[in-house]
Design a protein around this motif. Structure first.
Motif, PDB file in Angstrom:
ATOM      1  N   ILE A 222       0.892  -1.213   0.039  1.00 23.24           N
ATOM      2  CA  ILE A 222       0.034  -0.141  -0.108  1.00 23.24           C
ATOM      3  C   ILE A 222       0.889   1.252   0.132  1.00 23.24           C
ATOM      4  O   ILE A 222       1.942   1.312   0.788  1.00 23.24           O
ATOM      5  CB  ILE A 222      -0.777   0.160   1.216  1.00 23.24           C
ATOM      6  CG1 ILE A 222      -1.749  -1.174   1.334  1.00 23.24           C
ATOM      7  CG2 ILE A 222      -1.905   1.228   1.288  1.00 23.24           C
ATOM      8  CD1 ILE A 222      -2.866  -1.147   2.379  1.00 23.24           C
ATOM      9  N   ASN A 223       0.572   2.191  -0.764  1.00 19.97           N
ATOM     10  CA  ASN A 223       1.352   3.327  -0.928  1.00 19.97           C
ATOM     11  C   ASN A 223       0.233   4.506  -0.833  1.00 19.97           C
ATOM     12  O   ASN A 223      -0.498   4.764  -1.995  1.00 19.97           O
ATOM     13  CB  ASN A 223       2.313   3.448  -2.345  1.00 19.97           C
ATOM     14  CG  ASN A 223       2.846   4.749  -2.467  1.00 19.97           C
ATOM     15  OD1 ASN A 223       3.647   5.197  -1.599  1.00 19.97           O
ATOM     16  ND2 ASN A 223       2.469   5.429  -3.451  1.00 19.97           N
ATOM     17  N   THR A 224       0.649   5.351   0.020  1.00 17.83           N
ATOM     18  CA  THR A 224      -0.267   6.761  -0.148  1.00 17.83           C
ATOM     19  C   THR A 224       0.280   7.963  -0.353  1.00 17.83           C
ATOM     20  O   THR A 224      -0.310   9.079  -0.216  1.00 17.83           O
ATOM     21  CB  THR A 224      -1.033   6.915   1.546  1.00 17.83           C
ATOM     22  OG1 THR A 224       0.063   7.216   2.547  1.00 17.83           O
ATOM     23  CG2 THR A 224      -1.658   5.433   1.925  1.00 17.83           C
ATOM     24  N   TYR A 225       1.650   7.888  -0.978  1.00 19.10           N
ATOM     25  CA  TYR A 225       2.410   9.138  -0.916  1.00 19.10           C
ATOM     26  C   TYR A 225       2.636   9.368  -2.373  1.00 19.10           C
ATOM     27  O   TYR A 225       2.809   8.578  -3.063  1.00 19.10           O
ATOM     28  CB  TYR A 225       3.942   8.857  -0.433  1.00 19.10           C
ATOM     29  CG  TYR A 225       3.854   8.753   1.220  1.00 19.10           C
ATOM     30  CD1 TYR A 225       4.252   9.943   1.948  1.00 19.10           C
ATOM     31  CD2 TYR A 225       3.676   7.598   1.888  1.00 19.10           C
ATOM     32  CE1 TYR A 225       4.210   9.982   3.208  1.00 19.10           C
ATOM     33  CE2 TYR A 225       3.551   7.678   3.224  1.00 19.10           C
ATOM     34  CZ  TYR A 225       3.984   8.901   3.964  1.00 19.10           C
ATOM     35  OH  TYR A 225       4.048   8.877   5.324  1.00 19.10           O
ATOM     36  N   SER A 226       2.476  10.612  -2.788  1.00 18.62           N
ATOM     37  CA  SER A 226       3.224  11.180  -3.972  1.00 18.62           C
ATOM     38  C   SER A 226       3.664  12.445  -3.668  1.00 18.62           C
ATOM     39  O   SER A 226       3.597  13.219  -2.520  1.00 18.62           O
ATOM     40  CB  SER A 226       1.655  11.236  -4.855  1.00 18.62           C
ATOM     41  OG  SER A 226       1.948  11.751  -6.184  1.00 18.62           O
ATOM     42  N   LYS A 227       4.352  13.016  -4.960  1.00 19.13           N
ATOM     43  CA  LYS A 227       5.006  14.427  -4.645  1.00 19.13           C
ATOM     44  C   LYS A 227       4.206  15.480  -4.270  1.00 19.13           C
ATOM     45  O   LYS A 227       4.455  16.429  -3.666  1.00 19.13           O
ATOM     46  CB  LYS A 227       5.755  14.637  -5.873  1.00 19.13           C
ATOM     47  CG  LYS A 227       7.125  14.042  -6.304  1.00 19.13           C
ATOM     48  CD  LYS A 227       8.006  14.396  -7.375  1.00 19.13           C
ATOM     49  CE  LYS A 227       9.046  13.720  -7.448  1.00 19.13           C
ATOM     50  NZ  LYS A 227       9.930  14.375  -8.717  1.00 19.13           N
ATOM     51  N   GLY A 228       2.809  15.739  -4.879  1.00 20.21           N
ATOM     52  CA  GLY A 228       1.962  16.794  -4.666  1.00 20.21           C
ATOM     53  C   GLY A 228       0.961  16.057  -3.742  1.00 20.21           C
ATOM     54  O   GLY A 228       0.546  15.060  -3.617  1.00 20.21           O
ATOM     55  N   PRO A 229       0.407  17.129  -2.852  1.00 22.86           N
ATOM     56  CA  PRO A 229      -0.637  16.874  -1.705  1.00 22.86           C
ATOM     57  C   PRO A 229      -1.850  16.371  -2.388  1.00 22.86           C
ATOM     58  O   PRO A 229      -2.755  15.709  -1.813  1.00 22.86           O
ATOM     59  CB  PRO A 229      -0.618  18.182  -1.011  1.00 22.86           C
ATOM     60  CG  PRO A 229      -0.053  18.914  -1.667  1.00 22.86           C
ATOM     61  CD  PRO A 229       0.964  18.519  -2.488  1.00 22.86           C
ATOM     62  N   GLU A 230      -2.015  16.998  -3.678  1.00 22.15           N
ATOM     63  CA  GLU A 230      -3.586  16.769  -4.231  1.00 22.15           C
ATOM     64  C   GLU A 230      -3.284  15.244  -4.701  1.00 22.15           C
ATOM     65  O   GLU A 230      -4.574  14.961  -4.807  1.00 22.15           O
ATOM     66  CB  GLU A 230      -3.612  17.574  -5.504  1.00 22.15           C
ATOM     67  CG  GLU A 230      -2.739  17.318  -6.577  1.00 22.15           C
ATOM     68  CD  GLU A 230      -1.330  17.833  -6.340  1.00 22.15           C
ATOM     69  OE1 GLU A 230      -0.379  17.761  -7.461  1.00 22.15           O
ATOM     70  OE2 GLU A 230      -1.092  18.525  -5.651  1.00 22.15           O
TER      71      GLU A 230
END
Length: 369
Positions: A222-230
């Motif tokens: 499971i991954n919840t991270y991305s570069k942009g908060p959106e």
């Protein structure tokens, strides 16, 4: 279709510089174009300039920018002969320009879709006498005269696609079109599917890590991270998803790996400690990029927000459920048979608008789970 770079020039050149502001997701697909270029012109050295748009004069920002995991993948690529990856500070950026100028590149291609006018100036600064092509907007407004004049520094241009166009092509098709127009390459559809060759040491690392955690059968990443908060999902929701999945028989005995970006590890550990979930482990590729695809390749299912992980999932042939906005339809996973996409319901809405029941519905109905 007539290619923009004259064939005699391409045949005579010993090296070419390609300028990008590339992320891992970009390279997942663009590497297939580099492969096609290398096969068509084996005499040609491909040099890659990775521009860091987060460039900072603040030394506190440098360690994270310097250790961007993409560089590990580029260093291992058989298609890239040289990489300019020291562009994270103004001083290093200037040094990289000076180094590139000394190469006296006969051909430079700017495949940068943001601030095209700036890269027209940069590429001309790098190669004052070379043949330069670049991407550009199809129209500039009357008050953008300086940008339009900068674009004239290109010898030839490729029109940009518009993300909001109806029936926009997949990003792999867009990249293939760019290389077709620039180099005259014909890249078949099947050759646009991403592949990744994981070094044996990192495959062994992943097997040993899962064994150490006691995860030997069904594993969910499971991954919840991305570069942009959106494009992010709250980490707490990942642990809620794990609890909900465990309430169903088919996932009761599963193990879970929760991805965390290195800079957020301290905060994530506190949330993880409070969650106190069995057979659930935090993971972060802190040593090398290949740690990530190696772990992914051993999983049964990947649930991720809109970021590189969903594309790497396709590259390692593991089923993926992707949580996405509507803004960039060209970036959906390429392998539709092994991918399911959950879109936010409104244009411009953030991924946080996707609720747990929507994800669980897809988890329980997705046939490859």
């Amino acid at each position: 279709m007539k290619q923009l770079i004259p064939p005699p020039l391409l045949a005579q050149a010993k090296k070419i510089l390609i300028v990008t502001h590339m992320a891992i997701g970009d390279f997942t697909y663009m590497q297939m174009c580099f492969r096609a270029l290398k096969r068509a012109h084996p005499h040609l050295e491909i040099h890659l300039w990775v521009d860091e748009r987060r460039r900072s004069a603040n030394p506190e920002d440098w360690p994270h920018l310097k250790n961007y995991s993409l560089y590990d993948w580029l260093a291992a690529s058989p298609y890239i002969d040289k990489t300019y990856d020291q562009n994270y500070s103004p001083a290093l950026h200037a040094q990289s320009i000076a180094e590139a100028r000394r190469e006296d590149y006969p051909i430079v291609a700017s495949l940068t879709h943001m601030a095209c006018h700036r890269y027209a100036r940069l590429t001309r600064e790098i190669s004052p006498r070379g043949f330069i092509i670049g991407l550009t907007k199809q129209k500039y407004r009357f008050f953008e005269l300086s940008k339009k004049l900068s674009i004239l520094k290109f010898n030839a241009t490729i029109p940009l696609y518009e993300s909001q166009e109806r029936d926009v092509p997949h990003v792999s098709d867009i990249y293939a079109q760019w290389f077709s127009k620039a180099f005259g390459l014909d890249i078949p559809k099947l050759d646009r599917y991403p592949v990744i060759h994981i070094p044996d040491q990192w495959t062994a690392y992943a097997r040993e890590q899962l064994a150490t955690w006691g995860l030997t059968s069904q594993v969910v990443f499971i991954n919840t991270y991305s570069k942009g908060p959106e494009r992010c999902w709250p980490l707490e929701r990942a642990f809620e998803l794990i609890r909900e999945m465990r309430s169903h028989p088919q996932w009761r005995e599963a193990g879970f790996v929760v991805n965390v970006v290195p800079e957020d590890l301290p905060a994530a550990r506190e949330i993880y400690k409070n969650a106190a979930l069995p057979d659930t482990h935090l993971f972060s590729a802190v040593d090398n990029f290949f740690q990530l695809p190696a772990i992914l390749s051993l999983c049964s299912l990947i649930v991720t927000v809109e970021t590189a992980v969903m594309h790497l999932a396709n590259a390692v042939h593991v089923p993926v459920i992707a949580l996405m906005r509507q803004n960039n339809p060209e970036w959906v996973p390429i392998d539709q048979e092994n991918s399911a996409v959950i879109l936010v319901k409104e244009m411009d809405a953030w991924v946080t608008k996707i609720e747990l029941p929507e994800v669980m519905e897809k988890v329980l109905s997705w046939p490859l789970c």
